[in-house]
Enzyme design. Structure first.
Site, PDB file in Angstrom:
ATOM      1  N   ASP A  24       1.112  -1.139  -0.063  1.00  0.00           N
ATOM      2  CA  ASP A  24       0.102  -0.040  -0.140  1.00  0.00           C
ATOM      3  C   ASP A  24       0.916   1.004   0.292  1.00  0.00           C
ATOM      4  O   ASP A  24       1.891   1.585   0.197  1.00  0.00           O
ATOM      5  CB  ASP A  24      -1.240  -0.159   1.197  1.00  0.00           C
ATOM      6  CG  ASP A  24      -2.405   0.706   0.916  1.00  0.00           C
ATOM      7  OD1 ASP A  24      -2.249   1.267  -0.063  1.00  0.00           O
ATOM      8  OD2 ASP A  24      -2.728   1.201   2.116  1.00  0.00           O
ATOM      9  N   ARG A  37      -0.366   9.393  -9.970  1.00  0.00           N
ATOM     10  CA  ARG A  37       0.001   7.792  -9.080  1.00  0.00           C
ATOM     11  C   ARG A  37       0.321   6.543  -9.692  1.00  0.00           C
ATOM     12  O   ARG A  37       0.450   5.761  -9.600  1.00  0.00           O
ATOM     13  CB  ARG A  37      -1.482   7.595  -9.415  1.00  0.00           C
ATOM     14  CG  ARG A  37      -2.788   8.454  -8.088  1.00  0.00           C
ATOM     15  CD  ARG A  37      -3.909   8.153  -7.660  1.00  0.00           C
ATOM     16  NE  ARG A  37      -4.267   7.257  -6.975  1.00  0.00           N
ATOM     17  CZ  ARG A  37      -4.221   7.114  -5.726  1.00  0.00           C
ATOM     18  NH1 ARG A  37      -4.063   8.212  -4.902  1.00  0.00           N
ATOM     19  NH2 ARG A  37      -4.236   5.351  -5.235  1.00  0.00           N
ATOM     20  N   SER A  70     -10.507  -7.116  -4.764  1.00  0.00           N
ATOM     21  CA  SER A  70     -12.199  -6.633  -5.960  1.00  0.00           C
ATOM     22  C   SER A  70     -12.324  -5.742  -5.420  1.00  0.00           C
ATOM     23  O   SER A  70     -13.657  -5.171  -6.081  1.00  0.00           O
ATOM     24  CB  SER A  70     -13.157  -8.055  -4.953  1.00  0.00           C
ATOM     25  OG  SER A  70     -12.753  -8.072  -3.502  1.00  0.00           O
ATOM     26  N   ASN A  72     -10.874  -2.722  -5.692  1.00  0.00           N
ATOM     27  CA  ASN A  72     -10.313  -1.506  -6.315  1.00  0.00           C
ATOM     28  C   ASN A  72     -11.024  -1.009  -7.682  1.00  0.00           C
ATOM     29  O   ASN A  72     -10.547   0.040  -8.271  1.00  0.00           O
ATOM     30  CB  ASN A  72      -8.564  -1.881  -6.735  1.00  0.00           C
ATOM     31  CG  ASN A  72      -7.384  -1.790  -5.365  1.00  0.00           C
ATOM     32  OD1 ASN A  72      -6.844  -2.509  -5.149  1.00  0.00           O
ATOM     33  ND2 ASN A  72      -8.444  -1.097  -4.835  1.00  0.00           N
TER      34      ASN A  72
END
Ligand code: IPE
Ligand code: IPE
Ligand code: MG
Length: 244
Positions: A24, A37, A70, A72
């Protein structure tokens, strides 16, 4: 060279056999640098490459990396598509090298929701590396622990309906045998980077007795020293499994 399965600092303390990582902080890593990003995720793939190598050197037997949950899919479509592209990029670029290094690759999660070309790449990676045994790399992609358990339940229910299983014989081992991770020992340690302290639906069944290690480091910055620090923290814990 380190002895397999032993930590660099204490030859008597074993390195965890199965290490699972919630990778993360790619987005925040990029934001700190005023970068899109996408570049954070790209840097995250480089960290994957590094950590797979380091974990293998340190004697880890199973490494599970959370690549796409799942949940995301809730992100903006461009970001979802960047993350899908990075899986393609990772398999295409790194598969040969992983294979040369004796890494067995397995992808866990729901394939039904993925593009056909990604499923083909996953199949290729698993088939090519099937016989490798130096380290097993599990990539959780379109993975969610609740979905995994629900799908195990569905398969067990089907077998009950077909008369292959008696309901009273269903045990935790039965459930385990129907999870995506069937045959793989439970993780000894779950590491989460970037300071968040939750599992986010990652290996929720399998982590019942895992040691949880949290670090503030963003995933793209995670390197060997952080992996070793996490192992030292793991080694300092007393695992009781409910006993005294
Ligand atoms: C982790 O980084 C990668 C995935 C979840 C795919 P994030 O994208 O979640 O980064 P932050 O949490 O926004 O910093
Ligand atoms: C978990 O990270 C999923 C992956 C690392 C692939 P998220 O960033 O998606 O989790 P939340 O939303 O902070 O719980
Ligand atoms: Mg995140």
């Amino acid at each position: 060279m380190l002895e397999a399965n032993h930590s660099p600092n204490d030859q008597s303390a074993p390195v965890p056999r199965h290490v699972a990582i919630i990778m993360d902080g790619n987005g925040r890593w990029a934001a700190r640098r005023h970068l899109p990003r996408k570049l954070g995720h790209k840097a995250g793939v480089e960290a994957v490459r590094r950590i797979v190598r380091e974990a293998g050197d340190l004697g880890v037997e199973y490494l599970t990396l959370y690549g796409f949950s799942s949940e995301n899919w809730k992100r903006p479509p461009e970001e979802v598509s960047d993350l899908m592209d990075l899986l393609r990029f990772f398999i295409r670029r790194d598969l040969a090298e992983l294979h040369q290094n004796g890494v067995q690759v397995r992808i866990i999660g729901d394939r039904a929701g993925l593009d056909a070309d990604i499923v083909a790449l996953i199949d290729e990676a698993e088939t090519l590396t099937r016989a490798n045994s130096r380290m097993k790399l599990l990539v959780a992609f379109n993975y969610g622990g609740q979905n995994e358990i629900a799908s195990a339940m569905r398969r067990i229910a089907d077998k009950v309906k077909a008369g292959e299983i008696e309901p009273e014989t269903v045990t935790p081992e039965t459930v385990e045998a129907h999870l995506d991770t069937a045959g793989i020992p439970s993780p000894d340690v779950v590491i989460r980077t970037s300071g968040e302290k939750r599992l986010s639906n990652f290996l929720i069944w399998q982590s019942a007795y895992a040691e949880l290690v949290f670090t503030d480091v963003f995933w793209p910055d995670f390197g060997r020293e952080h992996l070793e620090a996490a192992f030292r923290e793991y080694q300092s814990r007393e695992r009781r499994f409910g006993g005294r």
